[in-house]
Design an enzyme around this catalytic site. Structure first.
Site, PDB file in Angstrom:
ATOM      1  N   HIS A  46       0.822  -1.209   0.000  1.00  0.00           N
ATOM      2  CA  HIS A  46       0.000   0.000   0.000  1.00  0.00           C
ATOM      3  C   HIS A  46       0.854   1.256   0.000  1.00  0.00           C
ATOM      4  O   HIS A  46       0.504   2.258  -0.616  1.00  0.00           O
ATOM      5  CB  HIS A  46      -0.933  -0.012   1.213  1.00  0.00           C
ATOM      6  CG  HIS A  46      -2.165  -0.820   0.972  1.00  0.00           C
ATOM      7  ND1 HIS A  46      -2.938  -1.339   1.971  1.00  0.00           N
ATOM      8  CD2 HIS A  46      -2.755  -1.191  -0.189  1.00  0.00           C
ATOM      9  CE1 HIS A  46      -3.951  -1.994   1.435  1.00  0.00           C
ATOM     10  NE2 HIS A  46      -3.860  -1.931   0.137  1.00  0.00           N
ATOM     11  N   GLU A  75     -15.594  -1.568 -33.483  1.00  0.00           N
ATOM     12  CA  GLU A  75     -14.787  -2.532 -32.738  1.00  0.00           C
ATOM     13  C   GLU A  75     -14.963  -3.954 -33.241  1.00  0.00           C
ATOM     14  O   GLU A  75     -14.387  -4.883 -32.696  1.00  0.00           O
ATOM     15  CB  GLU A  75     -15.069  -2.436 -31.228  1.00  0.00           C
ATOM     16  CG  GLU A  75     -16.513  -2.512 -30.826  1.00  0.00           C
ATOM     17  CD  GLU A  75     -16.738  -2.272 -29.331  1.00  0.00           C
ATOM     18  OE1 GLU A  75     -15.784  -2.293 -28.537  1.00  0.00           O
ATOM     19  OE2 GLU A  75     -17.909  -2.080 -28.959  1.00  0.00           O
ATOM     20  N   ASP A 127     -11.322  -4.077 -28.352  1.00  0.00           N
ATOM     21  CA  ASP A 127     -12.042  -5.172 -28.997  1.00  0.00           C
ATOM     22  C   ASP A 127     -11.647  -5.309 -30.459  1.00  0.00           C
ATOM     23  O   ASP A 127     -11.527  -6.419 -30.972  1.00  0.00           O
ATOM     24  CB  ASP A 127     -13.557  -4.958 -28.871  1.00  0.00           C
ATOM     25  CG  ASP A 127     -14.064  -5.454 -27.527  1.00  0.00           C
ATOM     26  OD1 ASP A 127     -13.600  -6.519 -27.082  1.00  0.00           O
ATOM     27  OD2 ASP A 127     -14.909  -4.773 -26.918  1.00  0.00           O
ATOM     28  N   CYS A 132     -11.196   5.410 -28.512  1.00  0.00           N
ATOM     29  CA  CYS A 132     -11.389   5.336 -27.054  1.00  0.00           C
ATOM     30  C   CYS A 132     -10.836   4.056 -26.438  1.00  0.00           C
ATOM     31  O   CYS A 132     -10.992   3.830 -25.248  1.00  0.00           O
ATOM     32  CB  CYS A 132     -12.858   5.509 -26.687  1.00  0.00           C
ATOM     33  SG  CYS A 132     -13.889   4.174 -27.288  1.00  0.00           S
TER      34      CYS A 132
END
Ligand code: PEP
Ligand code: MG
Length: 643
Positions: free
Chosen positions: A293, A534, A558, A605
């Protein structure tokens, strides 16, 4: 009732998905047990759940008993079968953090450690070596009073944790880490074991110490680096509860002098959350890994850090000044003048770069050929808005609405959706927000929709295919979008288009919604409608599709998997799953040609939108919008202006 299935959560049930899974389990009244690898645990205990060490592809059985058992079973098994459940920007393995583009530079070899957070640091050392806690067993006369003393201590510690969460402000990774500490402190099974030990005659401090130490050791013996690193959380929660019980204050990082490099054996998230983070010039620890962390927090706050440093505790504790190169994992104890000069040069260079990047926040990038490119953010929830605005997002190029539907017990209503879309549009006005309709199925199932088993879910009933068959789910979303576009600059994007008839059907459904809304007197606005490119079919049909819509957005994630026939989630075919493969680039060029011919705008995108090696290619092909995760925005703006 029970169900057995293969767990598909990517990388298994490590800290973040385990915490989210437990949160979901706690929202049901039923008793829920999960069994895996011959061991069982309550699904409501993150500590025990993590210790089961459930990995991707393990077989697990969920047993649920109670009134809401069917809903609980459906929601929890859906979660466990979703590869993206609990995704967080953690490094894939326990290796190095992303390398810096500009090497820090000291040529001296220094000491080695794990490159946990990039950047160069140099300054006086602040030695942080809290003394080991020694607990003397005490006689207990009133067991119940001892249990309530223990409970008060837990509540004091969790209140202190929560106070630090407020101090940490909006930085979401830090807050999530503090939430994880609170979850551990309040974990029901941890408490049960401690209370049983107190009932067995131990005093509260000894009981917490013995149970906490045993659980810490169990975490540290796990194979998975993510889960192993959670031993730190267990140790720090144990320490804080014990200190509260014995009435001692801990040594604190609150007093670090500005510009210091903290050197320590180990720093927990709790220790770091109490420091004034902008004061820290660097962190060097003998323990810890890139998944700790403290590493995540250091990266989130831009503090250089080297963990797991191979330097003796004495040498570290005795250092006067310390330098570090967080990208290379190098530490320089009391560096000589030449190394000092190189460290200071690197620090100055990085500060100048950072400043230059910050300047891009407000820049609307234009190439030297005069092309204005919109650099927008990919978002999945309203919680991500502040980071996107801070990074200088020129609107939202992809709002993945499926996250509103996932990890919920019921489907979001039209009103809830309208509120989310409106707030999104308002936050980015006057820039546009491109909202994608529900893209579920494949890797993203949801509660409330029965997905039958499919041999090839990525080639199956997903995205628009499912939505067109479920107008009961799709129309409320379309109506919510129509309502939101009264207020904001909304654009609507349809995923997984493979045929022109799908666009026609979407338009027909929108018309149906508008008719209904006119009759009811509900206000609605107008918007641009676009499709994701896509699928290879959409590429081949791009000329026809371009006649039907206002814009294209290329989903390279995709598109790459379908053009290359290489599963985006399967590491075995990762060498084929490359957006820069000539086959994918030709598909993109062809799509851009079709958009240009029809005079519609085109954006990208998928993940490749943030790749600086492809920025030039996209823009030369006519792309005028690149949408990406917020952290990549300033660098991309800079890259565009340098084209
Ligand atoms: C894509 O496929 O490139 C895309 C942006 O959509 P998702 O990653 O949500 O499938
Ligand atoms: Mg996609």
């Amino acid at each position: 009732m029970e169900r057995t299935f293969a767990v598909r959560v990517r990388d298994g049930l490590h800290a973040r998905p385990a915490t989210q899974f437990v949160k979901l389990a706690k929202s049901f009244a039923s008793e829920i047990t999960i069994t895996c690898n011959g061991q069982a645990a309550s699904a409501k205990s993150a500590v025990k759940l993590m210790l089961l060490g459930i990995k991707e592809d393990d077989e697990a059985t969920l047993r649920v008993e109670g009134e809401d058992a069917p809903d609980a079973l459906s929601a929890l098994s859906t979660f466990l079968q979703n590869p993206a459940a609990g995704d967080i920007a953690l490094p894939k393995t326990g290796g190095a953090a992303p390398a810096s583009s500009a090497k820090a530079g000291p040529e001296d070899d220094g000491s080695d450690g794990i490159a946990a957070s990039e950047g160069t640091g140099y300054g006086p050392s602040f030695a942080f070596f809290p003394p080991v806690l020694k607990i003397e067993p005490q006689a207990v006369s009133d067991t119940e009073a001892e249990i309530s003393r223990y409970r008060d201590a837990v509540s004091g510690v969790t209140t202190a944790f929560a106070r630090n969460k407020q101090r940490a402000g909006t930085e979401s990774d830090t807050n999530a880490i503090i939430d994880a500490l609170i979850d551990v402190a309040q974990d029901a099974e941890f408490a049960e074991e401690i209370e049983a030990a107190i009932r067995g005659g131990q005093d509260a401090a000894s009981a917490v110490m013995s149970v906490g130490t045993r659980l810490t050791e169990s975490f540290e013996a796990m194979d998975d680096p993510y889960i192993r690193a959670r031993g730190e959380d267990m140790r720090s929660v144990t320490r804080q509860i014990v200190l509260a019980l014995v009435g001692q204050a801990d040594v604190s990082l609150a007093d670090v002098a500005p510009g210091s490099v903290i050197v320590a054996d180990e720093i927990t998230a709790w220790d770091l959350a109490r420091a004034n983070l902008p004061d820290i010039a660097g962190i060097v620890c003998r323990k810890g890994a890139a998944t700790s962390h403290v590493a995540i927090m250091a990266r989130a706050h831009g503090i250089p850090a080297v963990l797991g440093a191979s330097i003796s505790a004495d040498r570290l504790a005795g250092a006067g000044t310390v330098g570090l190169d967080g990208a290379a994992g190098k530490v320089f104890i009391d560096p000589d003048p030449a190394t000092r000069a190189r460290l200071n040069d690197a620090i100055a260079r990085e500060a100048a770069e950072k400043k230059a990047l910050e300047a891009y926040r407000t820049v609307e990038p234009v190439t030297s050929a005069g092309i204005r490119v919109e650099v927008a953010a990919n978002l999945g929830s309203l919680a991500e808005i502040p980071a996107a605005l801070e990074a200088g997002a020129m609107g939202v190029g992809l709002f993945r609405t499926e996250f509103l539907f996932m990890e919920r017990k019921t489907l979001p209503t039209e009103d809830e959706q309208a509120e989310v879309y409106t707030r999104l549009a308002e936050a980015f006005a006057p820039y546009p927000v491109v909202i994608r309709t529900l893209d579920i199925g494949g890797d993203k199932p949801i509660t409330g929709v029965d997905f039958e088993h499919e041999d090839n879910p990525f080639l199956g009933w997903r995205g628009i295919r499912m939505c067109l068959e479920r107008p009961d789910i799709f129309k409320p979303q379309l109506r919510a979008l129509l309502r939101a576009s009264v207020v904001g600059n909304v654009k609507v994007l349809i995923p997984m288009i493979a045929d022109g008839s799908e666009v026609r059907e979407v338009r027909r459904l929108f018309e149906e919604c508008r008719d209904e809304m006119r009759q009811e007197g509900t206000a609605f606005g107008s918007f641009e409608l676009g499709v994701m490119i896509e699928t290879p079919a959409a590429v081949f049909l791009a000329a026809e599709l371009a006649q039907q819509v206002d814009f294209f957005s290329i989903g390279t994630n995709d598109l790459t998997q379908y053009v290359m026939a290489a599963d985006r989630l399967n590491p075995k075919v990762a060498s084929l799953n490359r957006a820069e493969h000539p086959a994918v680039l030709r598909a993109i060029s062809a799509t851009c040609e079709a958009a240009k011919a029809a005079n519609i705008w085109i954006g990208v995108c998928g993940e490749a939108a943030a790749r600086q090696d492809l920025t030039g290619f996209f823009i030369e092909n006519g792309v005028t919008e690149l949408s990406m995760s917020s952290t990549s925005i300033p660098r991309t703006k800079q890259a565009i202006t340098r084209l």
